[in-house]
Design an enzyme around this catalytic site. Structure first.
Site, short mmCIF file in Angstrom:
data_model
loop_
_atom_site.label_atom_id
_atom_site.label_comp_id
_atom_site.label_asym_id
_atom_site.label_seq_id
_atom_site.Cartn_x
_atom_site.Cartn_y
_atom_site.Cartn_z
N CYS A 74 0.73 -1.40 -0.32
CA CYS A 74 0.15 -0.29 -0.17
C CYS A 74 0.84 0.79 0.18
O CYS A 74 1.82 1.76 0.70
CB CYS A 74 -0.98 -0.03 1.32
SG CYS A 74 -2.32 1.55 0.88
N GLN A 91 -5.06 10.27 15.90
CA GLN A 91 -4.84 10.89 14.66
C GLN A 91 -3.47 9.56 13.32
O GLN A 91 -2.67 9.14 13.72
CB GLN A 91 -4.14 12.17 14.32
CG GLN A 91 -5.32 13.01 15.18
CD GLN A 91 -6.66 13.34 13.61
OE1 GLN A 91 -6.35 12.77 12.93
NE2 GLN A 91 -7.50 13.80 14.28
N TYR A 120 -15.19 14.45 23.80
CA TYR A 120 -15.06 13.76 23.20
C TYR A 120 -13.60 13.52 22.94
O TYR A 120 -12.38 13.70 21.61
CB TYR A 120 -15.42 13.67 21.16
CG TYR A 120 -16.60 14.75 21.19
CD1 TYR A 120 -17.67 13.53 21.19
CD2 TYR A 120 -17.45 15.68 21.12
CE1 TYR A 120 -19.84 13.83 21.50
CE2 TYR A 120 -18.20 16.57 20.82
CZ TYR A 120 -19.58 15.12 21.39
OH TYR A 120 -20.82 15.49 20.78
N GLU A 166 -15.37 11.03 27.66
CA GLU A 166 -15.36 10.43 26.40
C GLU A 166 -16.11 9.60 27.12
O GLU A 166 -16.19 9.23 28.06
CB GLU A 166 -13.90 9.99 26.82
CG GLU A 166 -13.43 8.60 25.57
CD GLU A 166 -13.80 9.25 24.01
OE1 GLU A 166 -14.17 7.83 23.56
OE2 GLU A 166 -13.80 10.11 23.51
N CYS A 216 -13.79 15.90 11.05
CA CYS A 216 -13.30 15.39 10.05
C CYS A 216 -13.97 15.66 8.61
O CYS A 216 -13.59 14.52 7.78
CB CYS A 216 -13.08 13.78 10.20
SG CYS A 216 -14.17 12.77 11.30
#
Length: 454
Positions: free
Chosen positions: A189, A283, A312, A336, A407
């Site tokens: 990949c 991330q 979050y 969270e 995102c």
């Protein structure tokens, strides 16, 4: 003789079998880019086509991959390029193209063109869902590449530190085809980070496995694989090209369980080391955590003694950055929902006496805290966004500034509209290309009250 009752139009339509258009081909002029990694075109009859593997302004032959007569839209692949865009290049990846790996959307576009396309998508979502122009959002329209990602056309940055490989029934590792459960076997990949590639996942067989996730931490030499067995299958002996810890997904509970090695990897950002347990969120791009922390802190400008929320909060990335800056007289509350992430966050931030991490959904936990006023808020919600109810609550807390990390530009735009209704305006928006070759972007919006004076 009694007459039969007439059928309603809906019943008549339901009784008429749908005619699939899969495989049909149309020669079309390609229009603008749309959210999701495709462009918009129309058939001669006016039916909308969402076409992958093309670019705005091209003339192509589009082959339908999903849809039927009368549907609102069809999905299609560009299988022949009749009039190419100046931004088109030959896809560097041999597994990219119609009907092949679905991991990348823009292998066929020059790197600069990819960022322009992503900027057009963000601008369109802001306009359509929030009624904002880029200027009104404090954004110059630029999509910034991460450090080291500005590569010449034909080269691909190797950035993905977590790769979820699917495994076909023969035990070969690969990646899913677009909108499909079918596996495209691969031998490499191109967007996988070096730490993932050096494990050699694609070069061995995985009998009985449904998936193999490879994780290469950027803050340490920690490497981990998470195995998802097919029902009833036994785990293989894992012998890879580098030392790894091994975890497995439980067949009954879906949880991630240790087989051997550490049950976490160590990541580093903003000068601090973070423990991230198996399956925990971090991330994917190696520069993303530092890039986002910098953007958030530059936007919020925390002061000593501030009271801040990190919603979050995951394993505590922004809570840690805030705690460093608000000092001993300040305080940070993180919320969270994930149990393991909360355990990691509490471990990661144990040195801060004035940081508290609560477990649960934001919309449930925050009202129970009794907090009615804060100085700063960071929220980094899941792809669906925070939603109207949560945004209304946040707007009522009279924060001096709010940082929204997103995102998904559509969810961000919707929530920005809700914040506007709650008396907040966007002071600044920054957009980062932290997912090269895909349609994804990461945004940081800084909001402040319309009525100044705090």
């Amino acid at each position: 003789m009694q007459a039969e009752p007439k059928k309603s139009q809906a019943e008549s339509r339901a009784a008429t079998p749908s005619v699939s258009l899969v495989g049909e081909e149309y020669e079309v002029e390609v229009g603008p880019v749309a959210h999701g990694g495709h462009c918009i075109a129309r058939t001669a009859e006016g039916q909308v086509l969402f076409v992958r593997h093309t670019l705005p302004g091209e003339r192509v032959v589009a082959r339908v991959t999903e849809g039927e007569e009368g549907a609102r839209f069809l999905r299609a692949d560009a299988v022949e390029i009749l009039d190419p865009s100046k931004d088109r290049i030959e896809a560097p990846c041999p597994f990219s193209g119609p009907g092949r790996c679905g991991g990348c959307d823009w292998q066929h576009a020059k790197p600069g063109a990819q960022r322009r396309l992503k900027g057009e998508v963000v601008a369109e979502q802001l306009r359509r869902l929030a009624g904002l122009t880029p200027e009104e959002a404090g954004w110059d329209g630029t999509v910034m590449p991460a450090e080291g990602d500005k590569v010449p056309a034909g080269q691909v940055p190797s950035w993905r530190t977590r790769v979820q490989y699917a495994v076909d029934p023969e035990g070969r590792a690969g990646l899913r085809r677009h909108r499909s459960h079918e596996v495209e076997p691969i031998d490499h990949c191109m967007i996988a980070a070096e730490g993932v590639s050096e494990l050699g996942i694609e070069n061995r067989d995985w009998p009985g496995m449904a998936a193999v996730e490879a994780i290469a931490a950027t803050g340490s030499q920690d490497r981990q694989v998470i195995l998802t067995p097919r029902p009833g299958a036994r785990l293989p002996i894992v012998e890879l090209d580098r030392p790894v810890s091994v975890m497995r997904v439980g067949e009954k509970d879906g949880g991630v369980h240790r087989v051997h090695g550490r049950p976490f990897v160590r990541e580093r950002a903003d000068g601090r080391t973070y423990r991230v347990g198996s399956g925990g969120f971090w991330q994917v791009h190696p520069k993303a955590a530092d890039t986002l922390v910098t953007a958030v802190m530059q936007g919020l400008l925390p002061r000593k003694g501030d009271m801040a929320l990190d919603l979050y909060c995951g394993v505590g990335l922004f809570a840690g950055a805030l705690a460093d800056r608000v000092g001993d007289q300040g305080a940070v509350l993180g919320i969270e929902s994930g149990k393991r992430a909360v355990e990691d966050a509490r471990h990661n931030l144990a040195a801060f006496d004035r940081v508290r991490i609560e477990q649960g959904k934001v919309e449930s936990v925050l009202p129970r805290t009794g907090i009615d006023e804060v100085d700063l808020i960071v929220l980094d919600p899941p792809r669906a966004g925070a939603g109207r109810k949560t945004v209304q609550h946040l707007a009522s807390l009279n924060a001096r500034r709010i940082a929204y990390v997103a995102c998904d530009p559509a969810a961000l735009a919707r929530d920005l509209g809700y914040f506007r209704d709650g008396g907040y305006r966007v002071r600044m928006l920054r957009v980062f290309d932290l997912f090269p070759m895909t349609h994804h972007v990461e945004c940081v919006a800084i909001l402040e009250p319309v009525e100044k004076g705090r």
